[in-house]
Design a protein around this motif. Structure first.
Motif, mmCIF file in Angstrom:
data_model
loop_
_atom_site.group_PDB
_atom_site.id
_atom_site.type_symbol
_atom_site.label_atom_id
_atom_site.label_comp_id
_atom_site.label_asym_id
_atom_site.label_seq_id
_atom_site.Cartn_x
_atom_site.Cartn_y
_atom_site.Cartn_z
ATOM 1 N N THR A 113 7.039 -13.918 -16.420
ATOM 2 C CA THR A 113 6.010 -13.938 -15.371
ATOM 3 C C THR A 113 4.649 -13.565 -15.967
ATOM 4 N N TRP A 114 4.672 -12.539 -16.800
ATOM 5 C CA TRP A 114 3.422 -12.087 -17.432
ATOM 6 C C TRP A 114 2.881 -13.155 -18.375
ATOM 7 N N ASP A 115 3.803 -13.815 -19.091
ATOM 8 C CA ASP A 115 3.370 -14.887 -19.998
ATOM 9 C C ASP A 115 2.698 -16.013 -19.213
ATOM 10 N N ASP A 136 14.299 -10.920 -17.812
ATOM 11 C CA ASP A 136 13.177 -11.551 -18.499
ATOM 12 C C ASP A 136 11.901 -11.528 -17.655
ATOM 13 N N GLN A 137 11.558 -10.326 -17.176
ATOM 14 C CA GLN A 137 10.397 -10.245 -16.273
ATOM 15 C C GLN A 137 9.078 -10.610 -16.965
ATOM 16 N N PHE A 138 9.087 -10.570 -18.285
ATOM 17 C CA PHE A 138 7.819 -10.827 -18.957
ATOM 18 C C PHE A 138 7.466 -12.309 -19.009
ATOM 19 N N ALA A 142 -2.864 -0.704 -8.914
ATOM 20 C CA ALA A 142 -1.394 -0.709 -8.975
ATOM 21 C C ALA A 142 -0.945 0.490 -9.802
ATOM 22 N N ALA A 143 0.037 1.232 -9.276
ATOM 23 C CA ALA A 143 0.505 2.454 -9.957
ATOM 24 C C ALA A 143 1.616 2.163 -10.957
ATOM 25 N N GLY A 144 1.728 0.899 -11.372
ATOM 26 C CA GLY A 144 2.681 0.580 -12.436
ATOM 27 C C GLY A 144 3.849 -0.244 -11.959
ATOM 28 N N ALA A 145 4.768 -0.496 -12.881
ATOM 29 C CA ALA A 145 6.004 -1.189 -12.526
ATOM 30 C C ALA A 145 6.730 -0.331 -11.493
ATOM 31 N N ASP A 146 7.572 -0.968 -10.689
ATOM 32 C CA ASP A 146 8.305 -0.237 -9.647
ATOM 33 C C ASP A 146 9.413 0.593 -10.303
ATOM 34 N N ILE A 147 9.174 1.888 -10.381
ATOM 35 C CA ILE A 147 10.104 2.779 -11.095
ATOM 36 C C ILE A 147 11.473 2.792 -10.409
ATOM 37 N N LYS A 148 11.447 2.726 -9.057
ATOM 38 C CA LYS A 148 12.730 2.773 -8.330
ATOM 39 C C LYS A 148 13.568 1.524 -8.632
ATOM 40 N N GLN A 149 12.888 0.388 -8.810
ATOM 41 C CA GLN A 149 13.611 -0.852 -9.107
ATOM 42 C C GLN A 149 14.135 -0.853 -10.552
ATOM 43 N N PRO A 170 0.801 -1.240 0.000
ATOM 44 C CA PRO A 170 0.000 0.000 0.000
ATOM 45 C C PRO A 170 0.824 1.275 0.000
ATOM 46 N N LYS A 171 1.969 1.297 0.715
ATOM 47 C CA LYS A 171 2.745 2.552 0.789
ATOM 48 C C LYS A 171 3.294 2.945 -0.577
ATOM 49 N N GLU A 172 3.548 1.958 -1.423
ATOM 50 C CA GLU A 172 4.084 2.222 -2.766
ATOM 51 C C GLU A 172 2.974 2.164 -3.812
ATOM 52 N N LEU A 173 1.735 2.303 -3.386
ATOM 53 C CA LEU A 173 0.577 2.248 -4.306
ATOM 54 C C LEU A 173 0.598 0.963 -5.142
ATOM 55 N N ASN A 174 1.023 -0.121 -4.486
ATOM 56 C CA ASN A 174 1.074 -1.451 -5.131
ATOM 57 C C ASN A 174 1.949 -1.485 -6.378
ATOM 58 N N ALA A 175 3.011 -0.683 -6.382
ATOM 59 C CA ALA A 175 3.965 -0.734 -7.503
ATOM 60 C C ALA A 175 4.437 -2.184 -7.661
ATOM 61 N N LEU A 176 4.487 -2.600 -8.920
ATOM 62 C CA LEU A 176 4.709 -4.022 -9.223
ATOM 63 C C LEU A 176 6.201 -4.320 -9.301
ATOM 64 N N ALA A 206 -4.846 2.717 -11.698
ATOM 65 C CA ALA A 206 -4.457 1.535 -12.484
ATOM 66 C C ALA A 206 -3.617 2.110 -13.614
ATOM 67 N N LEU A 207 -2.312 2.179 -13.380
ATOM 68 C CA LEU A 207 -1.428 2.923 -14.283
ATOM 69 C C LEU A 207 -0.296 2.045 -14.804
ATOM 70 N N GLY A 208 0.131 2.325 -16.025
ATOM 71 C CA GLY A 208 1.285 1.617 -16.576
ATOM 72 C C GLY A 208 1.095 0.116 -16.485
ATOM 73 N N GLY A 209 2.054 -0.561 -15.858
ATOM 74 C CA GLY A 209 1.951 -2.009 -15.670
ATOM 75 C C GLY A 209 0.699 -2.394 -14.888
ATOM 76 N N GLY A 210 0.187 -1.493 -14.061
ATOM 77 C CA GLY A 210 -1.042 -1.772 -13.311
ATOM 78 C C GLY A 210 -2.236 -1.856 -14.245
ATOM 79 N N CYS A 211 -2.282 -0.955 -15.205
ATOM 80 C CA CYS A 211 -3.365 -0.980 -16.200
ATOM 81 C C CYS A 211 -3.189 -2.218 -17.089
ATOM 82 N N GLU A 212 -1.943 -2.546 -17.383
ATOM 83 C CA GLU A 212 -1.668 -3.718 -18.229
ATOM 84 C C GLU A 212 -2.035 -5.014 -17.508
ATOM 85 N N LEU A 213 -1.750 -5.059 -16.208
ATOM 86 C CA LEU A 213 -2.126 -6.244 -15.433
ATOM 87 C C LEU A 213 -3.651 -6.375 -15.400
HETATM 88 N N1 CO8 Z 1 7.001 2.806 -8.724
HETATM 89 C C1 CO8 Z 1 7.605 3.001 -7.535
HETATM 90 N N2 CO8 Z 1 7.069 3.739 -6.544
HETATM 91 C C2 CO8 Z 1 5.867 4.321 -6.784
HETATM 92 C C3 CO8 Z 1 5.196 4.181 -8.014
HETATM 93 C C4 CO8 Z 1 5.812 3.375 -9.008
HETATM 94 N N3 CO8 Z 1 5.230 3.128 -10.194
HETATM 95 N N4 CO8 Z 1 4.042 4.889 -7.964
HETATM 96 C C5 CO8 Z 1 3.995 5.449 -6.735
HETATM 97 N N5 CO8 Z 1 5.110 5.124 -6.033
HETATM 98 C C6 CO8 Z 1 5.450 5.515 -4.650
HETATM 99 C C7 CO8 Z 1 5.907 6.969 -4.612
HETATM 100 O O1 CO8 Z 1 7.269 7.071 -4.962
HETATM 101 C C8 CO8 Z 1 5.630 7.326 -3.169
HETATM 102 O O2 CO8 Z 1 6.657 6.776 -2.390
HETATM 103 P P1 CO8 Z 1 7.353 7.675 -1.224
HETATM 104 O O3 CO8 Z 1 6.231 7.973 -0.244
HETATM 105 O O4 CO8 Z 1 8.426 6.788 -0.670
HETATM 106 O O5 CO8 Z 1 7.850 8.908 -1.896
HETATM 107 C C9 CO8 Z 1 4.362 6.526 -2.852
HETATM 108 O O6 CO8 Z 1 4.277 5.497 -3.842
HETATM 109 C C10 CO8 Z 1 3.111 7.369 -2.947
HETATM 110 O O7 CO8 Z 1 3.108 8.019 -4.220
HETATM 111 P P2 CO8 Z 1 2.917 9.606 -4.409
HETATM 112 O O8 CO8 Z 1 3.431 10.340 -3.234
HETATM 113 O O9 CO8 Z 1 3.490 9.971 -5.740
HETATM 114 O O10 CO8 Z 1 1.316 9.671 -4.429
HETATM 115 P P3 CO8 Z 1 0.418 10.773 -5.151
HETATM 116 O O11 CO8 Z 1 -0.998 10.473 -4.684
HETATM 117 O O12 CO8 Z 1 0.957 12.124 -4.993
HETATM 118 O O13 CO8 Z 1 0.527 10.414 -6.738
HETATM 119 C C11 CO8 Z 1 0.522 8.915 -8.632
HETATM 120 C C12 CO8 Z 1 0.015 9.187 -7.206
HETATM 121 C C13 CO8 Z 1 -0.068 9.935 -9.595
HETATM 122 C C14 CO8 Z 1 0.044 7.515 -9.001
HETATM 123 C C15 CO8 Z 1 2.062 8.999 -8.669
HETATM 124 O O14 CO8 Z 1 2.583 8.209 -7.620
HETATM 125 C C16 CO8 Z 1 2.666 8.503 -9.942
HETATM 126 O O15 CO8 Z 1 2.667 9.205 -10.946
HETATM 127 N N6 CO8 Z 1 3.223 7.252 -9.947
HETATM 128 C C17 CO8 Z 1 3.892 6.689 -11.072
HETATM 129 C C18 CO8 Z 1 2.916 6.219 -12.135
HETATM 130 C C19 CO8 Z 1 3.666 5.693 -13.341
HETATM 131 O O16 CO8 Z 1 4.398 6.415 -13.994
HETATM 132 N N7 CO8 Z 1 3.461 4.395 -13.662
HETATM 133 C C20 CO8 Z 1 4.113 3.763 -14.766
HETATM 134 C C21 CO8 Z 1 5.368 3.103 -14.316
HETATM 135 S S1 CO8 Z 1 6.343 2.424 -15.664
HETATM 136 C C22 CO8 Z 1 5.528 0.982 -16.045
HETATM 137 O O17 CO8 Z 1 4.563 0.616 -15.455
HETATM 138 C C23 CO8 Z 1 6.100 0.176 -17.183
HETATM 139 C C24 CO8 Z 1 5.348 -1.136 -17.317
HETATM 140 C C25 CO8 Z 1 6.015 -2.070 -18.267
HETATM 141 C C26 CO8 Z 1 6.478 -3.343 -17.657
HETATM 142 C C27 CO8 Z 1 5.656 -3.917 -16.504
HETATM 143 C C28 CO8 Z 1 6.519 -4.782 -15.608
HETATM 144 C C29 CO8 Z 1 5.921 -4.958 -14.220
#
Ligand code: CO8
Length: 259
Positions: free
Chosen positions: A88-90, A84-86, A64-71, A24-30, A107-114
């Motif tokens: 898992t998806w396959d 070869d993370q995909f 889920a807010a997408g793949a874990d950007i930090k990772q 939950p703290k990472e918005l379910n980043a994958l 439901a963003l990025g990888g979250g929308c895709e999932l």
């Molecule tokens: N990855 C890592 N951490 C995340 C992510 C993410 N995708 N989204 C949110 N977090 C973390 C934030 O860094 C923050 O952590 P901390 O408190 O330590 O700073 C915490 O979650 C809460 O987030 P916010 O403070 O940003 O919350 P807001 O309510 O202000 O904003 C948003 C919410 C709009 C969702 C914003 O967090 C955001 O824009 N997140 C990123 C969305 C994004 O760009 N998603 C796409 C990622 S790329 C991707 O998915 C590629 C997929 C292809 C392959 C799939 C393989 C799994």
């Protein structure tokens, strides 16, 4: 070993299991671990006769807010290739039982895709859908350009993929991305209700029907119709077909056994 980033709830309704994404703290980043745990849980439930339909959710704030950007941030192309993370998806794509996504919040990025890998989608009024990878200097990589376009058409898919704009639940419903929108407090309950209705059907017919509908996306009409017909015939080898049709004739509810 107990999973760290998902919670599995068995029998939330008859023959229905529920998997909740739980970072939950990472918005379910994958991250990779979460996706591995999800794949393992889905495979176990797919092989479990007490489960016919699976509900997949996050929490109110995020599916889920997408793949874990930090990772991902520091990775090279070769790291990505070798990880070869995909695969898992396959593996998730191969799950035979229906999966219903219960979506609230992001439901963003990888979250929308999932979510789009699931078979039906119930969303809360607060759900927001998007493919914002373009804002990170990349693009969707887990099916976003393909499944989104097939679901909502070229115009809206292009806009979402090229500008990263999020769409609302109402817009997603109108575009055909999701099945229904309900008040936030009901999103999980409604998804479980839809799962329970589905789980009352023959589990073999469910799997074969899911397989045939998905076939649409990678075959011609002629081949798809041929595939459908084969599955239709095959179901006449099941006891559930005899039971389903006899129950209709007897004017009673069928009792499907998955045989
Ligand atoms: N990855 C890592 N951490 C995340 C992510 C993410 N995708 N989204 C949110 N977090 C973390 C934030 O860094 C923050 O952590 P901390 O408190 O330590 O700073 C915490 O979650 C809460 O987030 P916010 O403070 O940003 O919350 P807001 O309510 O202000 O904003 C948003 C919410 C709009 C969702 C914003 O967090 C955001 O824009 N997140 C990123 C969305 C994004 O760009 N998603 C796409 C990622 S790329 C991707 O998915 C590629 C997929 C292809 C392959 C799939 C393989 C799994």
């Amino acid at each position: 070993m107990q999973p760290e980033f998902i919670i599995i709830h068995q029998q939330v309704a008859p023959f229905v299991a529920h998997i909740q994404l739980n970072r939950p703290k990472e918005l379910n980043a994958l991250n990779l671990q979460l996706m591995g745990e999800l794949r393992d849980a889905l495979k176990l439930l797919d092989a479990d006769d007490t489960v016919r339909v699976i509900v997949l959710s996050g929490n109110e704030k995020a599916f889920a807010a997408g793949a874990d950007i930090k990772q991902m941030a520091g990775k090279s192309a070769m790291d990505m290739y070798n990880t070869d993370q995909f695969s898992t998806w396959d593996a998730i794509k191969k799950i035979k039982k229906p999966i219903i996504a219960a979506v609230s919040g992001f439901a963003l990025g990888g979250g929308c895709e999932l979510m789009m890998l699931c078979d039906m989608i119930v969303a809360s009024e607060t759900a927001r859908f998007g493919q914002p990878e373009i804002k990170l200097g990349v693009m969707p990589g887990a099916g976003g350009t393909q499944r989104l376009t097939r679901a909502v058409g070229k115009a809206l898919a292009m806009e979402m993929v090229l500008t990263g704009r999020f769409i609302t639940a109402a817009e997603a419903l109108q575009a055909g991305l999701i099945n229904r929108v309900v008040p936030e407090e009901l999103f999980l309950q409604e998804a479980i209700k839809l799962a329970a209705t589905t789980a009352a059907m023959s589990p073999i017919a469910l799997k074969m029907a899911k397989e045939a509908v998905l076939k649409t996306f990678d075959t011609s009409l002629e081949e798809g119709l041929h595939f459908e017909r084969k599955n239709f015939y095959l179901l006449f080898a099941s006891e559930d077909q005899k039971e389903g049709m006899q129950a209709f004739i007897d004017k009673r509810a069928p009792e499907f056994k998955g045989k």
